[in-house]
Design an enzyme around this catalytic site. Sequence first.
Site, PDB file in Angstrom:
ATOM      1  N   LYS A 111       0.988  -1.179   0.024  1.00  0.00           N
ATOM      2  CA  LYS A 111       0.192  -0.013  -0.052  1.00  0.00           C
ATOM      3  C   LYS A 111       0.827   1.185  -0.005  1.00  0.00           C
ATOM      4  CE  LYS A 111      -3.186  -2.633   2.746  1.00  0.00           C
ATOM      5  NZ  LYS A 111      -3.517  -3.074   3.852  1.00  0.00           N
ATOM      6  N   SER A 164      -8.153   1.785   9.379  1.00  0.00           N
ATOM      7  CA  SER A 164      -8.802   1.493  10.519  1.00  0.00           C
ATOM      8  C   SER A 164      -7.848   1.453  11.907  1.00  0.00           C
ATOM      9  CB  SER A 164      -9.216   0.323  10.342  1.00  0.00           C
ATOM     10  OG  SER A 164      -8.123  -0.638   9.864  1.00  0.00           O
TER      11      SER A 164
END
Length: 180
Positions: free
Chosen positions: A39, A130
């Site tokens: 990512k 998150s």
Amino acid sequence: MEKIHATTVLGVLHNGTVALGADGQATMGNTVAKSNVKKIRTLQGGKILVGFAGSTADAFTLLDRFEEKLNGYGGNMKRAAIELAKDWRTDRYLRKLEAMMITANKDEILVISGTGDVLEPENGIASIGSGGNFALSAAQALKKHATHLSAEEMVREGLTIAADLCIYTNHNLVIEKVEQ
């Protein structure tokens, strides 16, 4: 079909180095879809780092747009981020994208959101995803009380703590850095 999402991305600017890292977990609903997703991307010959959280397809669309903006503005990260945020907020197609990005170079870290925000954290630490608040808290404590650590070490430890606490974050970390 549910979207693939959930992650933690953390960036720290410390002692002339910026480090940006993320875990490798992609989640579909309450199932781990993949555990080794990368990512974090490097752009402009390794001078700019980008990390993303949210829907994977949406994040790649935004990454492509950001890279276009960077090329259009001569590698000026802040200007490219502002122009991307403007487009993201006003374009009918982009407005529906569900992702966030952190961009970083040797001088600054920016958080870019779909609401048109381009935020530059005042303490040189940014997080999204998150587990972002867990990682942010850990990095803030390390930057304040363990100044001997490198930016990369702070990112690694912040993400490790987030992975220990957040079920949507794993310990498969990818960390990139840019030094002055």
